[in-house]
Design a protein around this motif. Structure first.
Motif, PDB file in Angstrom:
ATOM      1  N   ALA A  58     -18.707  -5.114  67.231  1.00  0.00           N
ATOM      2  CA  ALA A  58     -17.875  -4.062  66.631  1.00  0.00           C
ATOM      3  C   ALA A  58     -17.163  -3.257  67.711  1.00  0.00           C
ATOM      4  N   LYS A  59     -17.795  -3.147  68.884  1.00  0.00           N
ATOM      5  CA  LYS A  59     -17.174  -2.400  69.987  1.00  0.00           C
ATOM      6  C   LYS A  59     -15.961  -3.153  70.558  1.00  0.00           C
ATOM      7  N   LEU A  60     -15.979  -4.484  70.427  1.00  0.00           N
ATOM      8  CA  LEU A  60     -14.812  -5.245  70.879  1.00  0.00           C
ATOM      9  C   LEU A  60     -13.615  -4.997  69.964  1.00  0.00           C
ATOM     10  N   TRP A  61     -13.845  -4.965  68.636  1.00  0.00           N
ATOM     11  CA  TRP A  61     -12.758  -4.673  67.710  1.00  0.00           C
ATOM     12  C   TRP A  61     -12.280  -3.222  67.862  1.00  0.00           C
ATOM     13  N   LEU A  67     -13.374 -11.681  75.613  1.00  0.00           N
ATOM     14  CA  LEU A  67     -14.655 -11.401  74.973  1.00  0.00           C
ATOM     15  C   LEU A  67     -14.605 -11.704  73.477  1.00  0.00           C
ATOM     16  N   LEU A  68     -13.476 -11.408  72.809  1.00  0.00           N
ATOM     17  CA  LEU A  68     -13.341 -11.732  71.381  1.00  0.00           C
ATOM     18  C   LEU A  68     -13.368 -13.243  71.144  1.00  0.00           C
ATOM     19  N   ASN A  69     -12.897 -13.986  72.120  1.00  0.00           N
ATOM     20  CA  ASN A  69     -12.881 -15.449  72.001  1.00  0.00           C
ATOM     21  C   ASN A  69     -14.169 -16.098  72.503  1.00  0.00           C
ATOM     22  N   ALA A 126     -10.389  -2.232  55.497  1.00  0.00           N
ATOM     23  CA  ALA A 126     -11.532  -2.544  54.638  1.00  0.00           C
ATOM     24  C   ALA A 126     -12.308  -3.741  55.179  1.00  0.00           C
ATOM     25  N   GLN A 127     -11.643  -4.571  55.933  1.00  0.00           N
ATOM     26  CA  GLN A 127     -12.293  -5.721  56.560  1.00  0.00           C
ATOM     27  C   GLN A 127     -12.833  -5.366  57.955  1.00  0.00           C
ATOM     28  N   GLN A 128     -12.752  -4.091  58.305  1.00  0.00           N
ATOM     29  CA  GLN A 128     -13.227  -3.593  59.597  1.00  0.00           C
ATOM     30  C   GLN A 128     -12.557  -4.317  60.766  1.00  0.00           C
ATOM     31  N   ARG A 129     -11.240  -4.445  60.613  1.00  0.00           N
ATOM     32  CA  ARG A 129     -10.446  -5.063  61.653  1.00  0.00           C
ATOM     33  C   ARG A 129      -9.331  -4.087  62.079  1.00  0.00           C
ATOM     34  N   PRO A 130      -8.898  -4.200  63.321  1.00  0.00           N
ATOM     35  CA  PRO A 130      -7.892  -3.256  63.832  1.00  0.00           C
ATOM     36  C   PRO A 130      -6.503  -3.566  63.301  1.00  0.00           C
ATOM     37  N   SER A 131      -5.656  -2.535  63.276  1.00  0.00           N
ATOM     38  CA  SER A 131      -4.258  -2.704  62.865  1.00  0.00           C
ATOM     39  C   SER A 131      -3.462  -1.505  63.362  1.00  0.00           C
TER      40      SER A 131
END
Length: 260
Positions: A246-249, A205-207, A138-143
């Motif tokens: 969003a492409k990085l996540w 890239l995320l950092n 729901a937070q649009q984060r990977p898991s």
């Protein structure tokens, strides 16, 4: 004058006298009985002579022939046994040998890489873990869920502990507690280097870091076969063109699936 009387000539044949005269000029004749008796005598002599010749033949010839025949048969049988038995043993051992070779090839083909994962939580069953995963999505984060009992939920990964902590800090603003720890990944040896490069590129890239052209070119040079790694690389390429975070996540989500 009276001619002198012709005298008869007497010839003895087989002890019997046979008359012979010059007038008849005939040879002495044997009766059929005497002829048969003579033939019987010759028949009796013939086997005797033949048998006498055979008795003179050396018995060593037959003995040597038997010995040679025995040696030939024994040698042939020995070669036959040596040919059949090893073949049978090899056939019986063949499945085990192939299985062992297969295990050796598998162990050689696999390589263990150590990464640092961002752990979101640990749960006793998949049902509880899945509730937590839906909160993260729901937070649009990977898991990703790893294991059965317990079930680990990982939210990201990096090559170093410091890089992993920086990614974990991105979850604090969402009210999500995290924990960083080392984790071993078993991966195809041929895919090991591209895996390391993809993980490193995503975490940097995320950092907020940038990749040099040489690093992008190196990523493009790999022939990636793992489907999740391939999707992660494609997401990175899209980010390079669009600069969409969003492409990085999305790339992080695909590379997490490699932990399965």
């Amino acid at each position: 004058m009276d001619k002198p009387a012709k005298k008869a000539i007497v010839i003895k044949v087989n002890g019997k006298e046979q008359p012979y005269t010059t007038v008849t000029n005939t040879l002495p004749q044997w009766s059929s009985e005497e002829h048969d008796k003579q033939n019987e005598t010759q028949d009796e002599l013939t086997p005797f002579e033949t048998g006498k010749r055979y008795t003179k033949r050396s018995p060593w010839r037959s003995f040597m022939l038997a010995v040679v025949l025995a040696v030939v048969l024994g040698t042939s049988f020995g070669f036959l046994v040596l040919t059949i038995i090893p073949t049978t043993e090899n056939k019986l051992a063949s499945p085990a040998t192939l299985e062992q070779e297969k295990k050796e090839e598998t162990s050689i083909a696999q390589r263990t890489e150590t990464v640092f994962v961002i752990q979101g939580g640990v749960f006793q069953d998949e049902k509880a873990a899945n509730v937590y995963v839906q909160k993260i999505k729901a937070q649009q984060r990977p898991s990703v869920m790893i294991g059965k009992q317990p079930v680990y939920v990982f939210l990201g990964m990096a090559l170093t502990k410091e890089e992993a902590k920086q990614i974990a800090s991105l979850y604090e603003s969402l009210g999500i507690d995290t924990y960083v720890k080392a984790w071993n990944v078993s991966i195809d040896e041929k895919e090991s280097e591209p895996f390391v490069m993809v993980v490193s590129a995503i975490s940097r890239l995320l950092n907020g870091q940038q990749l040099q052209n040489e690093q992008w070119q190196q990523l493009q040079s790999y022939s990636i076969h793992n489907e999740q790694m391939k999707k992660a690389y494609e997401a990175l390429r899209t980010f390079q063109q669009t600069k969409d975070d969003a492409k990085l996540w999305e790339a992080q989500q695909h590379i997490l699936h490699v932990l399965h």
